[in-house]
Design a protein around this motif. Structure first.
Motif, short mmCIF file in Angstrom:
data_model
loop_
_atom_site.label_atom_id
_atom_site.label_comp_id
_atom_site.label_asym_id
_atom_site.label_seq_id
_atom_site.Cartn_x
_atom_site.Cartn_y
_atom_site.Cartn_z
N GLU A 74 0.82 -1.22 0.00
CA GLU A 74 0.00 0.00 0.00
C GLU A 74 0.86 1.27 0.00
OE1 GLU A 74 -2.93 0.21 3.10
OE2 GLU A 74 -3.60 2.17 2.43
N ILE A 113 -11.98 -0.06 3.02
CA ILE A 113 -10.84 0.29 3.88
C ILE A 113 -10.86 1.80 4.08
CG2 ILE A 113 -8.31 0.48 3.89
CD1 ILE A 113 -8.22 -2.37 2.73
N ASN A 117 -14.07 5.13 -0.60
CA ASN A 117 -14.40 4.00 -1.48
C ASN A 117 -15.74 3.37 -1.13
OD1 ASN A 117 -11.91 4.39 -2.66
ND2 ASN A 117 -10.89 2.82 -1.43
N ASP A 157 -16.91 -7.47 -7.44
CA ASP A 157 -15.45 -7.64 -7.35
C ASP A 157 -15.21 -8.71 -6.28
OD1 ASP A 157 -12.81 -6.79 -8.17
OD2 ASP A 157 -12.58 -5.98 -6.15
N ARG A 158 -14.72 -9.87 -6.72
CA ARG A 158 -14.64 -11.02 -5.81
C ARG A 158 -13.24 -11.29 -5.31
NH1 ARG A 158 -18.61 -15.46 -8.47
NH2 ARG A 158 -18.35 -16.38 -6.40
N CYS A 164 -6.24 -11.35 -1.41
CA CYS A 164 -7.31 -10.36 -1.23
C CYS A 164 -7.84 -10.45 0.20
CB CYS A 164 -8.51 -10.62 -2.15
SG CYS A 164 -8.16 -11.07 -3.84
N CYS A 167 -5.16 -9.65 3.13
CA CYS A 167 -4.80 -8.25 3.26
C CYS A 167 -5.96 -7.45 3.84
CB CYS A 167 -4.35 -7.70 1.92
SG CYS A 167 -3.67 -6.05 2.09
N HIS A 168 -7.17 -7.65 3.32
CA HIS A 168 -8.31 -6.87 3.82
C HIS A 168 -8.67 -7.25 5.25
CE1 HIS A 168 -9.90 -4.42 0.40
NE2 HIS A 168 -8.92 -5.10 -0.18
C1 HEC Z 1 -1.76 -6.11 0.18
C2 HEC Z 1 -3.08 -5.61 0.48
C3 HEC Z 1 -4.24 -5.78 -0.49
C4 HEC Z 1 -4.50 -6.80 -1.34
C5 HEC Z 1 -3.66 -8.03 -1.63
C6 HEC Z 1 -5.78 -6.51 -1.94
N1 HEC Z 1 -6.26 -5.34 -1.49
FE1 HEC Z 1 -8.02 -4.51 -1.95
N2 HEC Z 1 -7.44 -2.80 -1.13
C7 HEC Z 1 -6.32 -2.63 -0.36
C8 HEC Z 1 -6.19 -1.22 0.00
C9 HEC Z 1 -5.09 -0.60 0.83
C10 HEC Z 1 -7.29 -0.56 -0.59
C11 HEC Z 1 -7.61 0.93 -0.56
C12 HEC Z 1 -6.89 1.58 -1.73
C13 HEC Z 1 -7.08 3.08 -1.80
O1 HEC Z 1 -8.21 3.58 -1.70
O2 HEC Z 1 -6.06 3.77 -1.98
C14 HEC Z 1 -8.07 -1.61 -1.26
C15 HEC Z 1 -9.28 -1.36 -1.89
C16 HEC Z 1 -10.13 -2.37 -2.31
C17 HEC Z 1 -11.53 -2.19 -2.66
C18 HEC Z 1 -12.30 -0.86 -2.59
C19 HEC Z 1 -12.96 -0.70 -1.25
C20 HEC Z 1 -11.99 -0.54 -0.10
O3 HEC Z 1 -11.81 -1.52 0.64
O4 HEC Z 1 -11.42 0.57 0.10
C21 HEC Z 1 -11.99 -3.41 -3.04
C22 HEC Z 1 -13.40 -3.76 -3.49
C23 HEC Z 1 -10.90 -4.34 -2.96
N3 HEC Z 1 -9.78 -3.67 -2.50
C24 HEC Z 1 -10.95 -5.68 -3.29
C25 HEC Z 1 -9.83 -6.48 -3.38
C26 HEC Z 1 -9.78 -7.77 -4.05
C27 HEC Z 1 -10.96 -8.44 -4.72
C28 HEC Z 1 -8.49 -8.20 -3.98
C29 HEC Z 1 -7.87 -9.43 -4.61
C30 HEC Z 1 -8.04 -9.57 -6.04
C31 HEC Z 1 -7.74 -7.21 -3.21
N4 HEC Z 1 -8.59 -6.19 -2.87
C32 HEC Z 1 -6.42 -7.34 -2.86
C33 HEC Z 1 -5.46 -3.61 0.02
C34 HEC Z 1 -5.36 -4.84 -0.61
#
Ligand code: HEC
Length: 202
Positions: A74, A113, A117, A157-158, A164, A167-168
């Motif tokens: 990030e 997060i 968003n 978005d899965r 995914c 991390c979340h």
């Molecule tokens: C290493 C950490 C990481 C991984 C791996 C990751 N994400 Fe995220 N994701 C984030 C972060 C941090 C944000 C916020 C980004 C921003 O707004 O700058 C985000 C944003 C998002 C959002 C928008 C809503 C929100 O939570 O802000 C979605 C939907 C999402 N991710 C889905 C996914 C999916 C599906 C995958 C796998 C294909 C994935 N993410 C993989 C860290 C991650």
């Protein structure tokens, strides 16, 4: 706000939606036909390709070669890392907007997060709920802002990989910590203006 749920008559998928030159939908039981000029569709697609290409070059390839970066994180700007997929998509959406295109796309979620968003209106909230319930459904409709009409579509978005979910679930700012593989984590929201309706001349 005037929102209508409509059924997209042709098979659509993500950006490929823009490839459909004519989209037929049924609204309020009346069939209405909307067609775009090929130039407009080409401009939308070009805006996305150009944004992705510029971002991939500057934020991925340049960093790989010049900084020998091998991880994505990030805080990629501060650390020796590359941007996350969500950050690439969000940056591309902003780059397209800044290019002057009327096309908009972003990633959103009911459990974001970052607050920005989250859904920004009832249409988006309902759409995110619908695709969370049934990921195969595309929630779409026409919204009106001032005297402009926009076609808006929301795609699920899965969690396609463990990364995914991990991390979340582990993110301190995440409002949900029990995502599982395959869950709908949010949606991709796409919108673009519709041509002005032609008024019948007698
Ligand atoms: C290493 C950490 C990481 C991984 C791996 C990751 N994400 Fe995220 N994701 C984030 C972060 C941090 C944000 C916020 C980004 C921003 O707004 O700058 C985000 C944003 C998002 C959002 C928008 C809503 C929100 O939570 O802000 C979605 C939907 C999402 N991710 C889905 C996914 C999916 C599906 C995958 C796998 C294909 C994935 N993410 C993989 C860290 C991650």
């Amino acid at each position: 706000m005037n929102t209508k749920r409509i059924i997209v008559g042709s098979v659509v998928s993500a950006v490929m939606l823009l490839g459909c030159l004519g989209i037929a939908f049924a609204a309020n039981e009346e069939e209405l036909e909307v067609s775009f000029s090929p130039e407009v569709v080409a401009n939308y697609i070009h805006a996305v390709i150009a944004a992705d290409r510029a971002l991939y070059t500057t934020h991925v390839v340049d960093r790989l070669q010049e900084e020998r970066v091998v991880i994505a994180a990030e805080a990629w700007k501060q650390r020796k890392a590359l941007p996350l997929p969500a950050q690439m998509l969000l940056m591309a959406g902003k780059t397209v907007e800044m290019s002057g295109s009327d096309l908009r796309f972003r990633l959103a979620s009911l459990w974001p997060i970052y607050e920005e968003n989250g859904p920004s209106n009832v249409f988006e909230e309902t759409g995110l709920e619908v695709v969370a319930e049934d990921p195969d459904e595309v929630y779409s409709g026409i919204i009106t802002r001032g005297d402009k009409r926009f076609f808006k579509a929301i795609y699920a978005d899965r969690a396609v990989s463990k990364a995914c979910v991990n991390c979340h679930n582990g993110h301190i700012l995440s409002s949900k910590h029990d995502f599982k593989l395959g869950d709908v984590m949010g949606g991709i929201i796409i919108s673009f203006p519709l041509p002005i309706e032609k008024t019948e001349t007698p």
